[in-house]
Motif scaffolding. Sequence first.
Motif, PDB file in Angstrom:
ATOM      1  N   LEU A 190       0.831  -1.199   0.000  1.00 52.16           N
ATOM      2  CA  LEU A 190       0.000   0.000   0.000  1.00 52.16           C
ATOM      3  C   LEU A 190       0.870   1.255   0.000  1.00 52.16           C
ATOM      4  CD1 LEU A 190      -2.507  -1.200   2.749  1.00 52.16           C
ATOM      5  CD2 LEU A 190      -2.700  -1.515   0.260  1.00 52.16           C
ATOM      6  N   TYR A 191       0.865   1.974  -1.096  1.00 57.11           N
ATOM      7  CA  TYR A 191       1.542   3.274  -1.204  1.00 57.11           C
ATOM      8  C   TYR A 191       3.017   3.161  -0.820  1.00 57.11           C
ATOM      9  CZ  TYR A 191      -3.301   4.458  -1.646  1.00 57.11           C
ATOM     10  OH  TYR A 191      -4.605   4.467  -2.066  1.00 57.11           O
ATOM     11  N   GLY A 192       3.668   2.176  -1.422  1.00 56.76           N
ATOM     12  CA  GLY A 192       5.073   1.961  -1.146  1.00 56.76           C
ATOM     13  C   GLY A 192       5.742   1.224  -2.288  1.00 56.76           C
ATOM     14  N   THR A 193       6.990   0.887  -2.082  1.00 54.37           N
ATOM     15  CA  THR A 193       7.807   0.227  -3.092  1.00 54.37           C
ATOM     16  C   THR A 193       8.294  -1.115  -2.588  1.00 54.37           C
ATOM     17  OG1 THR A 193       9.865   0.398  -4.365  1.00 54.37           O
ATOM     18  CG2 THR A 193       9.849   1.438  -2.198  1.00 54.37           C
ATOM     19  N   LEU A 194       8.620  -1.989  -3.494  1.00 55.06           N
ATOM     20  CA  LEU A 194       9.360  -3.179  -3.110  1.00 55.06           C
ATOM     21  C   LEU A 194      10.794  -2.762  -2.753  1.00 55.06           C
ATOM     22  CD1 LEU A 194       8.261  -5.768  -5.829  1.00 55.06           C
ATOM     23  CD2 LEU A 194       7.437  -5.573  -3.473  1.00 55.06           C
ATOM     24  N   PRO A 195      11.478  -3.561  -1.941  1.00 53.80           N
ATOM     25  CA  PRO A 195      12.850  -3.217  -1.547  1.00 53.80           C
ATOM     26  C   PRO A 195      13.860  -3.692  -2.596  1.00 53.80           C
ATOM     27  CG  PRO A 195      12.157  -5.166  -0.360  1.00 53.80           C
ATOM     28  CD  PRO A 195      10.976  -4.721  -1.182  1.00 53.80           C
TER      29      PRO A 195
ATOM     30  N   PRO B 156       9.553   7.825  -4.334  1.00 62.65           N
ATOM     31  CA  PRO B 156      10.021   8.227  -5.664  1.00 62.65           C
ATOM     32  C   PRO B 156       9.233   7.542  -6.781  1.00 62.65           C
ATOM     33  CG  PRO B 156      11.895   7.839  -4.219  1.00 62.65           C
ATOM     34  CD  PRO B 156      10.681   7.390  -3.467  1.00 62.65           C
ATOM     35  N   ARG B 157       8.873   8.323  -7.806  1.00 60.77           N
ATOM     36  CA  ARG B 157       8.056   7.783  -8.898  1.00 60.77           C
ATOM     37  C   ARG B 157       8.739   6.606  -9.582  1.00 60.77           C
ATOM     38  NH1 ARG B 157       3.123   8.757  -8.051  1.00 60.77           N
ATOM     39  NH2 ARG B 157       2.804   7.804 -10.089  1.00 60.77           N
ATOM     40  N   GLU B 158      10.044   6.661  -9.688  1.00 58.52           N
ATOM     41  CA  GLU B 158      10.764   5.555 -10.339  1.00 58.52           C
ATOM     42  C   GLU B 158      10.548   4.252  -9.588  1.00 58.52           C
ATOM     43  OE1 GLU B 158      14.015   2.703 -10.379  1.00 58.52           O
ATOM     44  OE2 GLU B 158      14.053   4.327  -8.892  1.00 58.52           O
ATOM     45  N   LEU B 159      10.523   4.317  -8.265  1.00 52.85           N
ATOM     46  CA  LEU B 159      10.328   3.110  -7.461  1.00 52.85           C
ATOM     47  C   LEU B 159       8.880   2.631  -7.536  1.00 52.85           C
ATOM     48  CD1 LEU B 159      12.502   3.896  -4.315  1.00 52.85           C
ATOM     49  CD2 LEU B 159      13.034   2.362  -6.222  1.00 52.85           C
TER      50      LEU B 159
ATOM     51  N   GLY C 278       6.885   3.060 -10.093  1.00 55.75           N
ATOM     52  CA  GLY C 278       6.731   2.476 -11.417  1.00 55.75           C
ATOM     53  C   GLY C 278       7.390   1.117 -11.522  1.00 55.75           C
ATOM     54  N   ARG C 279       8.561   0.986 -10.935  1.00 48.69           N
ATOM     55  CA  ARG C 279       9.274  -0.296 -10.977  1.00 48.69           C
ATOM     56  C   ARG C 279       8.509  -1.375 -10.205  1.00 48.69           C
ATOM     57  NH1 ARG C 279      15.595  -1.031  -9.070  1.00 48.69           N
ATOM     58  NH2 ARG C 279      15.852  -3.196  -9.758  1.00 48.69           N
ATOM     59  N   THR C 280       7.936  -0.991  -9.074  1.00 47.44           N
ATOM     60  CA  THR C 280       7.134  -1.923  -8.273  1.00 47.44           C
ATOM     61  C   THR C 280       5.922  -2.393  -9.054  1.00 47.44           C
ATOM     62  OG1 THR C 280       7.870  -0.967  -6.175  1.00 47.44           O
ATOM     63  CG2 THR C 280       5.751  -2.120  -6.161  1.00 47.44           C
ATOM     64  N   TRP C 281       5.208  -1.446  -9.647  1.00 48.71           N
ATOM     65  CA  TRP C 281       4.008  -1.758 -10.437  1.00 48.71           C
ATOM     66  C   TRP C 281       4.361  -2.706 -11.579  1.00 48.71           C
ATOM     67  CZ3 TRP C 281      -1.063   0.299  -9.902  1.00 48.71           C
ATOM     68  CH2 TRP C 281      -1.930   0.030 -10.967  1.00 48.71           C
ATOM     69  N   ALA C 282       5.425  -2.387 -12.307  1.00 47.44           N
ATOM     70  CA  ALA C 282       5.804  -3.190 -13.467  1.00 47.44           C
ATOM     71  C   ALA C 282       6.192  -4.608 -13.061  1.00 47.44           C
ATOM     72  CB  ALA C 282       6.959  -2.513 -14.207  1.00 47.44           C
ATOM     73  N   TYR C 283       6.933  -4.744 -11.981  1.00 41.65           N
ATOM     74  CA  TYR C 283       7.368  -6.071 -11.556  1.00 41.65           C
ATOM     75  C   TYR C 283       6.195  -6.905 -11.063  1.00 41.65           C
ATOM     76  CZ  TYR C 283       9.793  -9.797  -9.054  1.00 41.65           C
ATOM     77  OH  TYR C 283      10.212 -11.027  -8.609  1.00 41.65           O
ATOM     78  N   LEU C 284       5.352  -6.313 -10.227  1.00 42.61           N
ATOM     79  CA  LEU C 284       4.270  -7.084  -9.623  1.00 42.61           C
ATOM     80  C   LEU C 284       3.158  -7.423 -10.616  1.00 42.61           C
ATOM     81  CD1 LEU C 284       4.010  -5.447  -6.092  1.00 42.61           C
ATOM     82  CD2 LEU C 284       4.995  -7.673  -6.699  1.00 42.61           C
ATOM     83  N   THR C 285       2.992  -6.626 -11.638  1.00 46.71           N
ATOM     84  CA  THR C 285       1.969  -6.936 -12.643  1.00 46.71           C
ATOM     85  C   THR C 285       2.567  -7.663 -13.852  1.00 46.71           C
ATOM     86  OG1 THR C 285       2.229  -4.781 -13.726  1.00 46.71           O
ATOM     87  CG2 THR C 285       0.560  -4.946 -11.991  1.00 46.71           C
ATOM     88  N   GLY C 286       3.877  -7.915 -13.820  1.00 44.92           N
ATOM     89  CA  GLY C 286       4.535  -8.537 -14.962  1.00 44.92           C
ATOM     90  C   GLY C 286       5.451  -9.666 -14.576  1.00 44.92           C
ATOM     91  N   ASP C 287       6.763  -9.374 -14.550  1.00 47.78           N
ATOM     92  CA  ASP C 287       7.781 -10.415 -14.424  1.00 47.78           C
ATOM     93  C   ASP C 287       7.699 -11.259 -13.161  1.00 47.78           C
ATOM     94  OD1 ASP C 287       8.877  -9.785 -16.837  1.00 47.78           O
ATOM     95  OD2 ASP C 287      10.612  -8.711 -16.043  1.00 47.78           O
TER      96      ASP C 287
END
Length: 201
Positions: free
Chosen positions: A123-128, A157-160, A162-171
């Motif tokens: 929730l409103y955070g990033t993967l480590p 940070p937006r980069e984190l 975006g990276r979290t979203w991409a990983y969890l919905t993809g790879d």
Amino acid sequence: MTVHVATAGSTDPAAPLVVLLHGRGSDEQDILTLAGLLPASLAYASVRAPIAEGGGFAWFANRGIGRPVAESLRETMDWFRAWLDSYAPPGRPVTLAGFSGGAAFAGGLLLDDPERFAGVAVLYGTLPFDAGVPVTPGRLAGARVFVAQGDHDTVIPRELLGRTWAYLTGDSGATTLARRDPVGHGLATPAVEALAAWLTT
């Protein structure tokens, strides 16, 4: 080390358990209010992070916002797992729901041992990322994940994000329910309602 835990919801020791993980500088009482908006049939345990910081507590030392120090994350994950395995022995379904810094911690726990958890809400955070836990393709195959982000979040940070979203919905290979809402760094009511439904499906 003493573990501070606040509880809500069902008192049935066999009820599925949702562990609530607060954000940096907060505490277990703050996020426990979320339990009042979630299904009463579930048991909730809100745990206080072990590192004192900013009038509250944190799950790990940071190299920057959303960027855990690997050694610190490992130490607190091991501490948490020791508590969890005594509180909810394997066989009892456990879902983690973490907000902000707690989301990164929940994500770290999932990546470290994907089979231990019935689900994880980020929730409103990033993967480590780059913090000593594997973020490889297919790592979360079969895992259930809920992701909520704010379109106007200026804390993580937006980069984190975006990276979290991409990983969890993809790879990652996870079965992920992901949503973005027009809010900042805070729980949107529609996201909480979606989380409540996800917890019981």
